[in-house]
Design a protein around this motif. Sequence first.
Motif: not given
Length: 64
Positions: A16, A37-39, A42-44
């Motif tokens: 991330i 940060w761009d969730s 990077h995650v979803y």
Amino acid sequence: KWLFTGHINGLKNIDIIVKSEIKYGSDGRVIYHMDYWDSATHVYEKIPLLSNVISFIRQKISIS
């Protein structure tokens, strides 16, 4: 700007890119700290069901 590296159980490793905003007081001590940060990216998007939903939304809002 810095890089967070880690993993979420059952998902791929994630990297991330984080941008931090830090403000210092007159005495040199930190008085404010915020990380950005761009969730979604990077995650979803790494969660199978959510990745399909996010991809669909990105396609609908993109300007072609």
